[in-house]
Design a protein around this motif. Structure first.
Motif: not given
Length: 120
Positions: A66-68, A77-81, A83-89
């Motif tokens: 959505w941001i992209d 932003w797709t790749l960055a978020l 990876l952030a979601g994967l880290s949080i998960g």
């Protein structure tokens, strides 16, 4: 005539017998009590923990897409978020598994460790 076994071998035999008895007692406890619901509980827990990784990863990806589209840039932003979601998960997964491991350790019967010194 056979010579009697040495004191050390008798104590080692005693320790081995205690270890075998302890293992048998744990197996009986696990078979009778089934404190964690058995195989179906385990499969359900694996599925639940799996979704705890997938949901944040997909949410991060969706927000990144959505941001992209809204704000185009050279940065993905797709790749960055994602990876952030994967880290949080993964952090959520680690926490759940460690809590379940602690609960299972608490529910175990007391240990008759064969390494403890005999007190006569």
């Amino acid at each position: 005539m056979k010579t009697p076994p040495s004191r050390q071998s008798r104590s080692q035999t005693h320790l081995n017998a205690k270890a075998i008895a302890n293992q048998a007692r744990r197996k009986l406890y696990a078979h009778q009590a089934k404190p964690h619901g058995g195989v179906l509980f385990g499969l359900g827990f694996v599925g639940l923990v799996g979704w705890s990784v997938v949901i944040p990863t997909l949410s991060g990806m969706a927000l990144g897409i959505w941001i992209d589209f809204q704000f185009p840039s050279r940065f993905s932003w797709t790749l960055a978020l994602m990876l952030a979601g994967l880290s949080i998960g993964c952090l959520i997964h680690w926490e759940w598994v460690s809590q379940e491991q602690q609960r299972m350790a608490r529910d175990q019967p007391p240990d008759d460790s064969p390494n403890q010194e005999e007190r006569d």
